[in-house]
Design a protein around this motif. Structure first.
Motif, PDB file in Angstrom:
ATOM      1  N   ILE A 167       0.632  -1.168   0.262  1.00  0.00           N
ATOM      2  CA  ILE A 167      -0.095   0.100  -0.178  1.00  0.00           C
ATOM      3  C   ILE A 167       1.028   1.134  -0.022  1.00  0.00           C
ATOM      4  N   ALA A 168       1.882   1.251   0.946  1.00  0.00           N
ATOM      5  CA  ALA A 168       2.835   2.216   0.733  1.00  0.00           C
ATOM      6  C   ALA A 168       3.425   2.579  -0.451  1.00  0.00           C
ATOM      7  N   LEU A 169       3.829   1.519  -1.382  1.00  0.00           N
ATOM      8  CA  LEU A 169       4.358   1.703  -2.559  1.00  0.00           C
ATOM      9  C   LEU A 169       3.301   2.339  -3.616  1.00  0.00           C
ATOM     10  N   ILE A 170       2.084   1.803  -3.578  1.00  0.00           N
ATOM     11  CA  ILE A 170       1.410   2.523  -4.553  1.00  0.00           C
ATOM     12  C   ILE A 170       1.129   3.891  -4.709  1.00  0.00           C
ATOM     13  N   ILE A 171       1.239   4.480  -3.446  1.00  0.00           N
ATOM     14  CA  ILE A 171       1.180   5.940  -3.699  1.00  0.00           C
ATOM     15  C   ILE A 171       2.107   6.830  -4.467  1.00  0.00           C
ATOM     16  N   PRO A 172       3.728   6.350  -4.354  1.00  0.00           N
ATOM     17  CA  PRO A 172       4.446   6.914  -5.363  1.00  0.00           C
ATOM     18  C   PRO A 172       4.376   6.290  -6.731  1.00  0.00           C
ATOM     19  N   LEU A 173       3.775   5.140  -6.758  1.00  0.00           N
ATOM     20  CA  LEU A 173       3.711   4.550  -8.378  1.00  0.00           C
ATOM     21  C   LEU A 173       2.482   5.645  -8.748  1.00  0.00           C
ATOM     22  N   LEU A 233      -7.989   1.473   4.348  1.00  0.00           N
ATOM     23  CA  LEU A 233      -9.202   2.472   4.271  1.00  0.00           C
ATOM     24  C   LEU A 233      -8.760   4.057   4.323  1.00  0.00           C
ATOM     25  N   ILE A 234      -7.736   4.230   4.717  1.00  0.00           N
ATOM     26  CA  ILE A 234      -7.217   5.869   4.812  1.00  0.00           C
ATOM     27  C   ILE A 234      -6.793   5.998   3.467  1.00  0.00           C
ATOM     28  N   VAL A 235      -5.836   5.173   3.058  1.00  0.00           N
ATOM     29  CA  VAL A 235      -5.043   5.564   1.730  1.00  0.00           C
ATOM     30  C   VAL A 235      -6.161   5.300   0.650  1.00  0.00           C
ATOM     31  N   TRP A 236      -6.960   4.323   0.683  1.00  0.00           N
ATOM     32  CA  TRP A 236      -8.043   4.369  -0.462  1.00  0.00           C
ATOM     33  C   TRP A 236      -8.788   5.622  -0.253  1.00  0.00           C
ATOM     34  N   TYR A 237      -9.254   6.143   0.900  1.00  0.00           N
ATOM     35  CA  TYR A 237     -10.005   7.566   0.857  1.00  0.00           C
ATOM     36  C   TYR A 237      -9.170   8.644   0.170  1.00  0.00           C
ATOM     37  N   LEU A 238      -7.831   8.806   0.574  1.00  0.00           N
ATOM     38  CA  LEU A 238      -7.076   9.728   0.193  1.00  0.00           C
ATOM     39  C   LEU A 238      -6.994   9.750  -1.270  1.00  0.00           C
ATOM     40  N   LEU A 239      -6.384   8.563  -1.925  1.00  0.00           N
ATOM     41  CA  LEU A 239      -6.238   8.386  -3.361  1.00  0.00           C
ATOM     42  C   LEU A 239      -7.432   8.561  -4.058  1.00  0.00           C
ATOM     43  N   GLU A 240      -8.538   8.061  -3.744  1.00  0.00           N
ATOM     44  CA  GLU A 240      -9.602   7.969  -4.645  1.00  0.00           C
ATOM     45  C   GLU A 240     -10.866   9.034  -4.377  1.00  0.00           C
ATOM     46  N   ARG A 241     -10.711   9.500  -3.273  1.00  0.00           N
ATOM     47  CA  ARG A 241     -12.106   9.984  -3.157  1.00  0.00           C
ATOM     48  C   ARG A 241     -11.750  11.549  -2.668  1.00  0.00           C
ATOM     49  N   THR A 242     -10.458  12.014  -2.729  1.00  0.00           N
ATOM     50  CA  THR A 242     -10.074  13.643  -2.228  1.00  0.00           C
ATOM     51  C   THR A 242      -9.479  14.086  -3.375  1.00  0.00           C
ATOM     52  N   VAL A 279      -2.595  13.082  -7.627  1.00  0.00           N
ATOM     53  CA  VAL A 279      -1.693  12.188  -7.589  1.00  0.00           C
ATOM     54  C   VAL A 279      -1.766  11.338  -8.896  1.00  0.00           C
ATOM     55  N   TYR A 280      -2.917  10.953  -9.232  1.00  0.00           N
ATOM     56  CA  TYR A 280      -3.027  10.099 -10.327  1.00  0.00           C
ATOM     57  C   TYR A 280      -2.962  11.010 -11.518  1.00  0.00           C
ATOM     58  N   ALA A 281      -3.244  12.165 -11.654  1.00  0.00           N
ATOM     59  CA  ALA A 281      -3.045  13.040 -12.570  1.00  0.00           C
ATOM     60  C   ALA A 281      -1.542  13.242 -12.839  1.00  0.00           C
ATOM     61  N   THR A 282      -0.799  13.457 -11.950  1.00  0.00           N
ATOM     62  CA  THR A 282       0.812  13.495 -11.987  1.00  0.00           C
ATOM     63  C   THR A 282       1.100  12.243 -12.546  1.00  0.00           C
ATOM     64  N   LEU A 320       6.035  10.238  -1.510  1.00  0.00           N
ATOM     65  CA  LEU A 320       7.080  10.014  -1.207  1.00  0.00           C
ATOM     66  C   LEU A 320       6.967   9.851   0.471  1.00  0.00           C
ATOM     67  N   VAL A 321       6.605  11.118   0.835  1.00  0.00           N
ATOM     68  CA  VAL A 321       6.460  11.119   2.390  1.00  0.00           C
ATOM     69  C   VAL A 321       5.597  10.224   2.796  1.00  0.00           C
ATOM     70  N   ALA A 322       4.194  10.027   2.253  1.00  0.00           N
ATOM     71  CA  ALA A 322       3.454   9.193   2.659  1.00  0.00           C
ATOM     72  C   ALA A 322       3.776   7.847   2.764  1.00  0.00           C
ATOM     73  N   CYS A 323       4.448   7.582   1.711  1.00  0.00           N
ATOM     74  CA  CYS A 323       5.209   6.293   1.403  1.00  0.00           C
ATOM     75  C   CYS A 323       5.883   5.801   2.552  1.00  0.00           C
ATOM     76  N   GLY A 324       7.053   6.889   2.832  1.00  0.00           N
ATOM     77  CA  GLY A 324       7.786   6.567   3.863  1.00  0.00           C
ATOM     78  C   GLY A 324       7.223   6.528   5.424  1.00  0.00           C
ATOM     79  N   LEU A 325       6.238   7.270   5.428  1.00  0.00           N
ATOM     80  CA  LEU A 325       5.680   7.011   6.649  1.00  0.00           C
ATOM     81  C   LEU A 325       5.034   5.834   6.882  1.00  0.00           C
ATOM     82  N   LEU A 326       4.428   4.944   6.030  1.00  0.00           N
ATOM     83  CA  LEU A 326       3.757   3.725   6.064  1.00  0.00           C
ATOM     84  C   LEU A 326       4.742   2.842   6.234  1.00  0.00           C
TER      85      LEU A 326
END
Lengths: 348, 505
Positions: free
Chosen positions: A64-70, A184-193, A199-202, A224-230
């Motif tokens: 899950i951490a990895l998919i944020i930068p990906l 749940l948190i990452v899903w919400y942040l990535l897909e609902r906010t 992030v997806y646009a970038t 990368l910060v979110a990924c590092g934290l996770l």
């Protein structure tokens, strides 16, 4: 909203339930059926499944951490060692320095954020390709781990800390609950906010995103910060679960995390990296490995299974096309052929 | 007349809605330098592509001395496109060597000394004298072109070949042009035929033995040396096309200045000033390399600038920051949709709402899905995207015209004060073209200042109140009112004083 049920409703249902969209579920059904028939006594035992759920928690959080930068279009090859560094650092603080548990957790979390900032700085400001930048960071982290541990395990983590790692409510371990909460948190942040959308646009097209007003620098740093934290959280959890910290543990998470992230990207969201596809992939892969192990397959089988799955997943993603529907690539090709004359004749 | 190296007869080619080539014949003889001229849309590119076998002609024949040529196998024809097709990180020797077939020698060590000698000999054939061991990226543009020609000529066994050069001088300056021309003359005097495509009429007059002028897909002039000069060429190229009274752009009186640009400079632009008023549509045009490709991007901050100020309604916009430009009320529709205009892998809806997501936020800071869907449907409907209610469809699945409408809708949703568009109807069918023009006119009528960069003179004449013509990074003329006709625009574009040597140093 008056949704009229018509052919498009059927088409949509077919798309959602089609092999292309939820192949992992079909694969899971096959894996389950095969092993349930061949080795019912061990494969169907409830303890098998409870340990399976619990064993994959670290891989799950790492993936899950990895998919944020990906999702933001950035590779993070340091992810395995980031987990390893978190694990070692928290043990080092607790054992070698007698820091209190809350303080050790907080400092380790901050260290994870710091690693993310360093990677972000290398990629965005120094303009090193993310592949190379994170490869370099991972080597530095390996040195850090060996440096603070002397290459030895750190034993003697406080009991209250280690107890948390194996604790459970009613059979569901705390670790698994943490995985689900983070998912749940990452899903919400990535897909609902709005932030997730950026992030997806970038990741989709960094230049077009910038021209649409997205602060792509901030997005890459943030991912990368979110990924590092996770990753740091995963590392702290590893130490709690083992009751010690092992300097060699990090790299083993790299391939499974990438496999799950890529296989996950082919699920549900048509080629987009996403949380639930990733979590599902983690468990489908684990179920396959478990079944093979229980049937007495040799010890090298899990690596084969993971590696082959990664290659198949990426191969599938390549041919899947942007809308997630199998024919989309061909449709785009056809469209481009049709529009070629008008496109190319512009400067006749 | 038996020595034609290339004999194309009665070529016609139609694309949906456009007759790109209409009964075009072209003959090239040994030792002859033929210039092919014509404005954008005259059919030059199509003709070259038919000759190259990229397009199949609808009717007509292309013949070389080897007989009638089959599609995709035009022996004896060599094309050098503007980008040259060289690999900049390799040396001249290596680039020339790439074109040779190796067979079994592929895994043997390179015969470095022989290759160097061979490359030197080739280069010297063209009167050039530079180090063939230097990376191509370190050579001057003329030297690079010579490398490309040398590579094309490498291995010619007979001289009955034709070399087609597409705008070879677009990137060259003064003395460089001379060097290239000397090389071209040598190739011709060795018995090859040359076809050179150029917008620079002075060079055409200087170099060509014969000139063929295309306009609207037809040959309107075919004259040997001595029977043409600069002025007659301009007349032939511009013709009297589309000089009927204009309709669309006359409505409304422009209001106060909305967009002010002062002394903007970039690698291609030098000190451009311009003003666009509320309700006004201003066009920008020019030849390739004139700076017209960069102006809109430079104003928006998409292209890095070296100097200059941009103001919207009197307030300064931070240079180089699209985010700030958007906040100031600007929108930008770039010419390359798939690279810069949109995120092809995202849906139409997601592309549409990306510049302004804040207004769609729910209580938890999330994007409210139903509000987003409703708003996307409304805007897609407003600009006439088909199919309707397809906001969830991936952007890449829409046709070119619909994609462009989505990109325009994305900015309309922001109620822009300034809208910058580049080639707004490029790669778009005729019906969509009309509706996009109508949309742009409505945006201006709503009080926005609109800037349209385009190489399509017809588009500029129908759409704009005023058109600026750029040449070598400067505004060299402004056409408005009755003066703004297609032929006047073409004339202003190609007839800008050629200033070899001056300027770019």
């Amino acid at each position: 909203m008056s949704e009229h049920v018509d052919r498009s409703g059927w088409a949509r249902a077919r798309r959602y339930l089609g092999f292309r969209n939820i192949s992992a579920i079909y694969i899971f059904v096959v894996i389950f059926a095969v092993f349930a028939i061949r080795i019912p006594s061990t494969f169907l035992a409830s303890t098998t499944w409870r340990t399976l759920l619990d064993n994959q928690v670290i891989t799950g959080i790492t993936a899950i951490a990895l998919i944020i930068p990906l999702a933001a279009g950035v590779f993070n090859l340091a992810i395995g060692l980031q987990v390893g560094a978190g694990s070692m650092f928290v043990a080092w603080l607790l054992v070698s320095h007698g820091v209190s548990i809350p303080a050790a957790l907080a400092v380790t979390a901050l260290s994870g954020i710091l690693i993310g900032l360093i990677s972000g700085w290398l990629i965005v400001k120094v303009r090193i390709d993310s592949f190379i930048a994170t490869l370099g960071v991972s080597s530095l982290l390996a040195a850090f781990i060996t440096g603070i541990s002397g290459g030895e395990q750190i034993l003697g983590v406080p009991d209250s800390y280690a107890n948390f790692g194996v604790g459970n409510f009613g059979g569901i371990t705390y670790s698994f609950v943490i995985l689900m909460a983070l998912a749940l948190i990452v899903w919400y942040l990535l897909e609902r906010t709005p932030s997730g959308r950026r992030v997806y646009a970038t990741g989709g097209n960094i230049e077009a995103a910038r021209l649409a007003g997205v602060n792509t620098t901030k997005v890459i740093f943030g991912s990368l910060v979110a990924c590092g934290l996770l990753a740091a959280i995963a590392g702290m959890l590893v130490t709690a679960r083992l009751g010690n910290a092992d300097p060699t543990i990090g790299p083993s998470y790299l391939v499974p995390a990438f496999t799950a992230a890529f296989l996950g990207s082919t699920q549900f969201r048509g080629g987009r990296f996403n949380v639930w596809g990733t979590v599902l992939s983690v468990y489908v892969l684990a179920a396959g490995v478990k079944g093979l192990q229980l049937s007495g397959a040799p010890v090298w089988i899990p690596d084969v299974f993971n590696g082959a799955s990664l290659l198949v997943a990426v191969g599938m993603a390549k041919y899947q096309g942007p809308s997630g529907d199998y024919y989309s690539i061909r449709r785009i090709l056809r469209m481009r052929v049709r529009s070629v004359p008008s496109l190319e004749d512009g400067d006749g | 007349m038996t020595s034609a190296l290339l004999d194309a007869r009665n070529i016609s080619k139609t694309f949906p809605g456009v007759k790109a080539l209409d009964d075009v014949s072209l003959m090239v003889h040994a030792g002859e330098i033929l210039a092919l001229v014509g404005h954008n849309g005259s059919g030059k590119s199509t003709l070259v592509k038919v000759l190259a076998g990229i397009y199949q002609e609808d009717s007509g024949t292309v013949a070389t001395p080897g007989g009638s040529v089959r599609r995709g196998n035009r022996d004896g024809l060599h094309f050098i496109h503007q980008d040259l097709g060289l690999i900049p990180t390799l040396t001249t020797i290596e680039n020339i060597d790439l074109g040779r077939s190796l067979g079994a020698r592929a895994i043997l060590p390179s015969a470095i000394r022989a290759e160097r000698k061979h490359a030197r000999a080739l280069i010297e054939q063209f009167g050039a004298d530079f180090d063939v061991g230097v990376l191509v990226s370190k050579l001057t543009p003329a030297e690079r072109t010579i490398v490309a020609i040398a590579r094309a000529l490498d291995g010619w066994t007979t001289s009955d070949n034709v070399l087609v050069l597409d705008e070879p001088t677009a990137a060259l300056q003064g003395a460089e042009v001379g060097k290239l021309f000397a090389a071209v003359r040598r190739v011709a005097s060795a018995g090859a035929g040359i076809v050179i495509i150029s917008h620079r009429l002075d060079e055409v007059v200087e170099l060509a033995d014969r000139v063929v002028v295309l306009r609207d897909g037809r040959v309107v002039g075919d004259h040997p040396r001595g029977e043409f000069d600069r002025a007659s060429l301009v007349r032939l190229i511009a013709g009297q096309i589309g000089d009927d009274a204009r309709e669309l752009a006359e409505a409304g009186v422009p209001g106060a200045v909305r967009l002010g640009v002062l002394g903007i400079a970039s690698p291609q632009l030098r000190d451009v000033d311009l003003e666009v008023r509320a309700g006004e549509i201003v066009g920008v045009t020019g030849l390739r390399g004139s700076g017209m490709e960069q102006l809109a991007g430079a104003i928006f901050g998409a292209v890095p600038t070296e100097a200059g100020r941009v103001q919207v309604d009197g307030l300064a916009v931070r240079p180089g920051s699209p985010a700030h430009a958007i906040k100031a009320g600007m929108g930008y529709v770039p010419s390359d949709r798939r690279r810069f205009g949109a995120i092809v892998s995202m849906s139409a809806k997601e592309n549409l709402t990306l510049p302004r997501l804040a207004s769609l936020r729910g209580r938890m800071g999330q994007i409210d899905p139903s509000a987003e869907k409703a708003e996307a449907d409304r805007w897609l409907d407003h600009v006439g995207v088909r199919p309707s209610r397809a906001g969830d469809r991936s952007f890449g699945l829409f046709s070119g015209g619909n994609q462009q409408k989505i990109v325009i809708a994305k900015w309309l949703r922001n109620a822009p004060r300034v809208l910058l568009l580049e080639e707004p109807t490029q790669g778009v069918d005729v019906a969509a073209q009309a509706s996009i023009h109508d949309l742009i006119a409505r945006i201006a009528a709503g009080g926005a200042a609109v800037l349209v960069s385009s190489t399509d003179t017809k588009e500029l004449v129908t759409l704009c109140h005023r058109v600026l013509v750029l040449h070598e990074g400067r505004v060299v003329s402004t056409l408005a009112g009755r003066e703004l006709t297609e032929s006047a625009l073409v004339r202003a574009t190609i007839d800008s004083p050629a200033t070899p040597g001056s300027g770019r140093e």
